[in-house]
Design an enzyme around this catalytic site. Sequence first.
Site, PDB file in Angstrom:
ATOM      1  N   GLU A 117      -5.718  10.476  -4.987  1.00  0.00           N
ATOM      2  CA  GLU A 117      -6.512   9.465  -4.282  1.00  0.00           C
ATOM      3  C   GLU A 117      -7.444  10.097  -3.246  1.00  0.00           C
ATOM      4  O   GLU A 117      -8.546   9.587  -3.008  1.00  0.00           O
ATOM      5  CB  GLU A 117      -5.574   8.440  -3.639  1.00  0.00           C
ATOM      6  CG  GLU A 117      -4.986   7.506  -4.687  1.00  0.00           C
ATOM      7  CD  GLU A 117      -3.821   6.675  -4.174  1.00  0.00           C
ATOM      8  OE1 GLU A 117      -3.831   5.455  -4.392  1.00  0.00           O
ATOM      9  OE2 GLU A 117      -2.893   7.240  -3.569  1.00  0.00           O
ATOM     10  N   GLU A 137       2.636   6.696  -9.703  1.00  0.00           N
ATOM     11  CA  GLU A 137       3.352   5.725  -8.879  1.00  0.00           C
ATOM     12  C   GLU A 137       4.174   4.743  -9.711  1.00  0.00           C
ATOM     13  O   GLU A 137       5.245   4.301  -9.281  1.00  0.00           O
ATOM     14  CB  GLU A 137       2.349   4.955  -8.001  1.00  0.00           C
ATOM     15  CG  GLU A 137       1.707   5.783  -6.903  1.00  0.00           C
ATOM     16  CD  GLU A 137       0.444   6.505  -7.345  1.00  0.00           C
ATOM     17  OE1 GLU A 137      -0.263   7.056  -6.487  1.00  0.00           O
ATOM     18  OE2 GLU A 137       0.165   6.525  -8.568  1.00  0.00           O
TER      19      GLU A 137
END
Length: 272
Positions: A117, A137
């Site tokens: 990210e 995730e």
Amino acid sequence: MTDTILLEQQGAIALLTINRPEKLNALNYEANDLILKHLDEIEKNDALRAVVITGAGDRAFSAGGDIHEFAESIKAGPDIAVREFCRRGQRMTGRLEAYSKPIIAAVNGLAYGGGCEITEAVHLAVASETALFAKPEINIGIPPTFGGTQRLPRLAGRKRALELLLTGDSFTAVRAYELGLVNAVVSPDKVLEAAFEMAERILRHSPHAAARILSAVTRGLNTSIAEGLSIECEQFARMAVTPDVHEGLNAWIERRAPNYDRVQGKYEVRQL
């Protein structure tokens, strides 16, 4: 505060290093907060005109959020988890994305979760041939929390992003390049060198023009074309009143390299 994030000055370039190699440079809360603190310091320092961010060691850029730490926040309930974990990470990646000086990620190893990210959020990125990316995730039952559900689809396209988000599968640096996540893939020993070389190519130009370009692109990306063009005009108008424009134009007419250092201190921002 410790040396979780290292800040070094190399000429006009600031080098930020995520310094938890024994934890694959996992982003604990302290690391998130220190990145923000250092970015504030760099922004106020006119001698620093670009930022390179990398990970310590040769195994990882960042393996993502510190699971042991944020698991405790999740156990405390969703309100606390959102405040301590999600919003903290989003503040950090949002700051990187909207930063007024160019930020280049030198991805030297694993870039999983939050590490991926950061790569999505920064303006430019160079990756090692051995770097490995992932949006894992979903493997622990959560969506990405530092902006990954929003930035990756904008970079790679909805279907390609969803494949990575829904499977959690890892992908190579070459694939990251194909998806538009990184600008270049180089040998492992050339990652920092390539990032600094890219920064030096930017430093040839007006720092204020660079800031206006960054602002126009970041603000305009998620607007209509008409709104984006209005932002572009606004950023041009802010530059048109500065000495940098005259220096650039005069240098071109006189067939010489511009010297923006000599007009520093004369710069004036006009709010529109």
